[in-house]
Design a protein around this motif. Structure first.
Motif, PDB file in Angstrom:
ATOM      1  N   PHE A 144       0.894  -1.291   0.145  1.00  0.00           N
ATOM      2  CA  PHE A 144      -0.124  -0.138   0.191  1.00  0.00           C
ATOM      3  C   PHE A 144       0.894   1.204  -0.051  1.00  0.00           C
ATOM      4  O   PHE A 144       0.494   2.223  -0.737  1.00  0.00           O
ATOM      5  CB  PHE A 144      -1.058  -0.068   1.104  1.00  0.00           C
ATOM      6  CG  PHE A 144      -1.650   0.994   1.550  1.00  0.00           C
ATOM      7  CD1 PHE A 144      -2.632   1.706   0.538  1.00  0.00           C
ATOM      8  CD2 PHE A 144      -1.379   2.126   2.396  1.00  0.00           C
ATOM      9  CE1 PHE A 144      -3.628   2.629   0.856  1.00  0.00           C
ATOM     10  CE2 PHE A 144      -2.272   3.155   2.699  1.00  0.00           C
ATOM     11  CZ  PHE A 144      -3.201   3.405   1.753  1.00  0.00           C
ATOM     12  N   LYS A 145       1.918   1.399   0.951  1.00  0.00           N
ATOM     13  CA  LYS A 145       2.800   2.348   0.756  1.00  0.00           C
ATOM     14  C   LYS A 145       3.506   2.536  -0.543  1.00  0.00           C
ATOM     15  O   LYS A 145       3.853   3.806  -0.816  1.00  0.00           O
ATOM     16  CB  LYS A 145       3.840   2.189   2.060  1.00  0.00           C
ATOM     17  CG  LYS A 145       3.361   2.227   3.426  1.00  0.00           C
ATOM     18  CD  LYS A 145       4.466   2.276   4.253  1.00  0.00           C
ATOM     19  CE  LYS A 145       3.692   2.160   5.805  1.00  0.00           C
ATOM     20  NZ  LYS A 145       4.888   1.809   6.880  1.00  0.00           N
ATOM     21  N   MET A 146       3.800   1.593  -1.214  1.00  0.00           N
ATOM     22  CA  MET A 146       4.442   1.773  -2.415  1.00  0.00           C
ATOM     23  C   MET A 146       3.621   1.977  -3.585  1.00  0.00           C
ATOM     24  O   MET A 146       4.086   2.513  -4.644  1.00  0.00           O
ATOM     25  CB  MET A 146       5.211   0.357  -2.821  1.00  0.00           C
ATOM     26  CG  MET A 146       6.078  -0.008  -1.973  1.00  0.00           C
ATOM     27  SD  MET A 146       6.710  -1.967  -2.302  1.00  0.00           S
ATOM     28  CE  MET A 146       7.472  -1.832  -3.916  1.00  0.00           C
ATOM     29  N   ILE A 147       2.189   1.829  -3.583  1.00  0.00           N
ATOM     30  CA  ILE A 147       1.376   2.465  -4.581  1.00  0.00           C
ATOM     31  C   ILE A 147       1.598   3.891  -4.764  1.00  0.00           C
ATOM     32  O   ILE A 147       1.658   4.439  -5.923  1.00  0.00           O
ATOM     33  CB  ILE A 147      -0.124   2.319  -4.078  1.00  0.00           C
ATOM     34  CG1 ILE A 147      -0.397   0.827  -4.091  1.00  0.00           C
ATOM     35  CG2 ILE A 147      -0.940   3.126  -4.954  1.00  0.00           C
ATOM     36  CD1 ILE A 147      -1.710   0.343  -3.632  1.00  0.00           C
ATOM     37  N   GLY A 148       1.897   4.738  -3.874  1.00  0.00           N
ATOM     38  CA  GLY A 148       1.899   5.972  -3.913  1.00  0.00           C
ATOM     39  C   GLY A 148       0.664   7.003  -3.579  1.00  0.00           C
ATOM     40  O   GLY A 148       0.764   8.197  -3.880  1.00  0.00           O
ATOM     41  N   ARG A 149      -0.477   6.028  -3.544  1.00  0.00           N
ATOM     42  CA  ARG A 149      -1.612   6.778  -3.118  1.00  0.00           C
ATOM     43  C   ARG A 149      -2.188   6.716  -1.827  1.00  0.00           C
ATOM     44  O   ARG A 149      -2.549   5.531  -1.589  1.00  0.00           O
ATOM     45  CB  ARG A 149      -2.781   6.407  -4.175  1.00  0.00           C
ATOM     46  CG  ARG A 149      -2.573   6.839  -5.870  1.00  0.00           C
ATOM     47  CD  ARG A 149      -3.756   5.998  -6.491  1.00  0.00           C
ATOM     48  NE  ARG A 149      -3.841   7.057  -7.613  1.00  0.00           N
ATOM     49  CZ  ARG A 149      -4.622   6.302  -8.896  1.00  0.00           C
ATOM     50  NH1 ARG A 149      -5.116   5.220  -8.680  1.00  0.00           N
ATOM     51  NH2 ARG A 149      -4.677   7.252  -9.897  1.00  0.00           N
TER      52      ARG A 149
END
Length: 489
Positions: free
Chosen positions: A95-100
């Motif tokens: 989730f953190k890597m999504i960028g949203r």
């Protein structure tokens, strides 16, 4: 286990919703066995318990289940005290890597003998698909605690549910389109014009909308940190629809159903990724191709190496390439250059300025490499209940108190205001007959088909400051999280 239950167990495993009369017919056809209705009902209950587990017994297993999850997925926070909370470390990392930093929050009710709610927080990846973040099984209702958990978070209300709230007083396509027109405006001047139009037509509706913070429902006041300008919380509705098979299951079976669904979804997305060529993900490629098509008819006036005036058939905007901003704010909201910015980037290349291709100006959220990195985080498998280590906690968990309500429980979904009348417009084949919209009505998206998260009285609803007590739908929340707030989970 009765012989009838043993015989029908394979049928229930293959078709869980198999009707009682169909089971009777199968027993008569296969074994020439005539059975009473009550005997088949008891046999089906025994077979279902055998397949999915006993509701009461599974309330003694959450501690062992949590220990097994922690053993297979170390670092995943899991708690239980009249509720159980599950958030996998790998999913949180993805989730953190999504960028949203965006979460849609919603819940659905359990249908078993011990009532409760499944609360879910769902993100959205760069391909405009759901990304389930965490699950919580609650026994005593939904408590609005978003401000306590995310004190620096930005909150948005689902515009569909705001429209449901206003239907009791302002019903019809005219008022609906006025609301959507104001919500979809991306710049403050255009939003103010839309609000003035509402004020001219219905002053009471204008005053009612002013009671709701503009930052919660209009794109003109959204910040750009979420890289998404969505007005609906249908990402939660999509997830709830996928886990509908877990609503009537015992607690451990329910949690396992949800975990396996998320695992399968990650695998299916990775199969789709293997077919993509890039540089952008499929949905972003489709959207950006349309943007470039609209940009081809724009005329550009270069003021400086960083500033441009872009004029189209019905709009004229100032574009600042250095700060990636312009008057319509779509680049700020989505992280993807709009038609004005793309036209300016092409003009830079024509004037021998090294600007590269327009895709290089798109946010990392939409890049194929980012999308693949997100789904490299998988949920590790766990062993079955027979191999779980018994919990050493001296106390034993027991099922919650349950009071059986009088009369037969309702299973049909409650219809929204005006929804029954809308269903009458559909033909017998399930399709709506085509008709031309009135010339005075602005077309709106037709895929808005969400249901409410709950009901409240007008005097208690923070969005309504009215004297009436008509039941209204509580708008679902979409939470936009700052980095510091998320790390505090």
């Amino acid at each position: 286990m009765s012989s009838i239950a043993r015989e029908i167990q394979p049928m229930i495993e293959s078709i869980p919703e198999m009707p009682i009369h169909a089971i009777q017919s199968q027993l008569l056809r296969n074994h020439q066995l005539e059975t009473s209705l009550h005997k088949v009902i008891r046999a089906k209950r025994i077979a279902t318990t055998r397949i999915y587990g006993d509701y009461q017994e599974q309330y003694g297993l959450p501690r062992s289940y949590c220990d097994e999850l922690l053993k297979a997925n170390p670092g995943s926070p899991t708690r239980q005290f009249r509720r159980i909370y599950v958030c996998f470390t790998s999913v949180m990392r993805g989730f953190k890597m999504i960028g949203r930093l965006l979460l849609g929050v919603d819940g659905c009710f359990m249908k078993g003998p011990f009532l409760g709610q499944i609360l879910s927080a769902v993100g959205i990846d760069g391909n405009n698909s759901i990304y389930p973040e965490y699950l919580q099984f609650v026994l005593q209702g939904l408590i609005p605690a978003t401000l306590a958990v995310f004190p620096n978070g930005e909150q948005r209300f689902c515009l569909r549910h705001i429209h449901e709230n206003m239907k009791s007083k302002w019903r019809g396509d005219v008022y609906k389109n006025l609301l959507w027109s104001a919500g979809r405006k991306t710049s403050i001047p255009y939003f103010n014009k839309a609000m003035e139009e509402i004020k001219t037509i219905e002053r009471a509706m204008y005053a009612w909308l002013n009671e709701i913070p503009y930052t919660a429902w209009s794109r003109a006041y959204f910040s750009g940190r979420a890289k998404r300008d969505m007005l609906l919380n249908n990402i939660c509705e999509v997830f709830n629809r996928q886990i509908i098979g877990a609503w009537d299951k015992p607690i451990i079976t329910c949690l396992e159903f949800n975990r396996e669904y998320i695992t399968k979804r990650i695998v299916n997305v990775k199969k789709l990724q293997a077919k993509c060529m890039g540089p952008l993900i499929p949905h972003a490629t489709e959207v950006f191709d349309k943007i470039k098509k609209h940009a081809s008819v724009m005329s550009v006036l270069m003021v400086d190496t960083d500033k441009y005036q872009v004029t189209g058939p019905r709009s004229q905007c100032v574009v600042n390439i250095k700060h990636k901003t312009y008057a319509c704010r779509k680049w700020d909201l989505t992280g993807m250059p709009c038609k004005h910015a793309v036209a300016a980037i092409w003009d830079m290349s024509r004037n021998s300025i090294n600007a590269g291709i327009p895709e290089e100006w798109v946010s990392d959220v939409y890049w194929l490499s980012t999308w693949k990195n997100v789904y490299e985080n998988v949920i590790e498998p766990i062993n079955g209940p027979n191999m779980w280590t018994p919990s050493h906690c001296p106390t034993t968990l027991i099922p919650p108190k349950h009071h059986t309500q009088v009369r037969r429980p309702k299973k049909k979904q409650k219809k929204a205001f005006g929804e029954k009348e809308l269903e009458k417009e559909f033909d017998k084949g399930g399709k709506r007959p085509e008709r031309e919209p009135p010339p005075s009505v602005v077309n709106v998206e037709t895929w808005v088909t969400m249901s409410g998260a709950g009901k409240d009285k007008g005097v208690n609803n923070p969005l309504l400051h009215r004297n009436d007590t008509l039941p209204v739908k509580v708008p679902q929340l979409t939470i936009f999280i700052s980095d510091g707030s998320f790390c505090g989970l």
